[in-house]
Design an enzyme around this catalytic site. Sequence first.
Site, PDB file in Angstrom:
ATOM      1  N   HIS A 104      62.530 -41.087  94.073  1.00  0.00           N
ATOM      2  CA  HIS A 104      63.440 -40.816  93.103  1.00  0.00           C
ATOM      3  C   HIS A 104      64.096 -39.493  93.146  1.00  0.00           C
ATOM      4  CE1 HIS A 104      61.154 -38.522  90.329  1.00  0.00           C
ATOM      5  NE2 HIS A 104      60.350 -39.447  90.458  1.00  0.00           N
ATOM      6  N   ASP A 145      42.171 -50.230  91.674  1.00  0.00           N
ATOM      7  CA  ASP A 145      41.063 -49.630  92.310  1.00  0.00           C
ATOM      8  C   ASP A 145      40.264 -48.709  91.422  1.00  0.00           C
ATOM      9  OD1 ASP A 145      39.594 -47.736  94.116  1.00  0.00           O
ATOM     10  OD2 ASP A 145      40.668 -48.866  95.838  1.00  0.00           O
ATOM     11  N   SER A 195      54.696 -39.620  93.309  1.00  0.00           N
ATOM     12  CA  SER A 195      56.002 -39.959  93.659  1.00  0.00           C
ATOM     13  C   SER A 195      56.183 -40.293  94.938  1.00  0.00           C
ATOM     14  CB  SER A 195      57.045 -39.278  93.131  1.00  0.00           C
ATOM     15  OG  SER A 195      58.350 -39.502  93.365  1.00  0.00           O
TER      16      SER A 195
END
Length: 374
Positions: free
Chosen positions: A179, A306, A321
Amino acid sequence: MPGLLLAFFLSLSGVTGTVRSSASSLGIDTKAAGISATEESPNPELKVIPGGQTIGVKVKSAGVLIVGHHLVEVSKQSKVSPGENCGLLPGDLMISIDGVKLDEVSRVAKLVEHAGKTDAYLSITYKRGGKERIAKLKPAYDRNDHVWRLGLYIRDSAAGVGTLTFYAPNQSVYGALGHVITDMNTGTPIVVGSGHIIQSSVTSISKSQDGDPGEKRAIFLKESQVLGNVESNTQFGIFGKMTRNPEHSLYQEPIPVAMGSEVKEGPAQILTVVDGQQVERFDVQIIHVARQQQPATKGMVLRITDSRLIDKTGGIVQGMSGSPIVQNGKLIGAVTHVFVNDPKSGYGCFIEWMLRDSGVLHQQNMISPHLKAV
């Protein structure tokens, strides 16, 4: 880390809200008719190497960004901000002053001082909303610091940590973050003038908790050894040239990519670093897939399953990210946002939109939106 906390996973500059993104700032707004994420891949043989490495990101804006106003004390009775008075706003990008191109903050001070000493007006060319405008003002003399000022806070660069998503060896390009990078004060997408990525090592993790996403703490390594340049900053991350697959990759050969129509609800894995430089695989569950008719940053909802990653990070943290998402042996997307009140869950974008913005997937017949990670 200095600079911005990229909306959510790039630990650069911060954006707050109920959902946060993993990197944060630049914008593109184009539209064309054609293929959507729900249609078949225009290049079914396309393969790239998944990343997962933590990278340091340094960018300089294509100009000088205004990030705030301040008052200049010109006398005991009077304080002024020439920049605010002439209509300049936080988020405006100053391109030139009196025809002199602005490529660094230090250039501004010299031009302001000259105008102040000669009692001259400055003509500032700036961009707002993609349109160029001109402001005229006279600097004010700061009686305390004995310097001429515009009454503006300005910035020309940002730095932080994020995650490499892919490397395309045939095209020698990479994509990262998932992003846009935005300025931490104004939330304005950073228009990149230049930049580069370098190796980074995770030193510790601040764990995510409900209402408070954590972050990776990392240091830059070998700053003289640049991995690649930064050519663009779009709604789907940063992109540029890279000549080789970086160290610590779990993959030495490219793997197939999946278009949005191929992504299914069910198990998948993300690749990321939680200690040092070692990329690891962690299990996630894709719990929702959006059938997008045009590019958008929130293509899927995933949940961390997990226990190793949950124990270490509490879920998704800033700095993750761009972490690649792999399903059934194919690269399907990248982590982009976290749910602030449920940090084990977040959003991911489809890899095809990142490949499009990188130039690996040709943009013909594709649609490009203007979206903001929040």
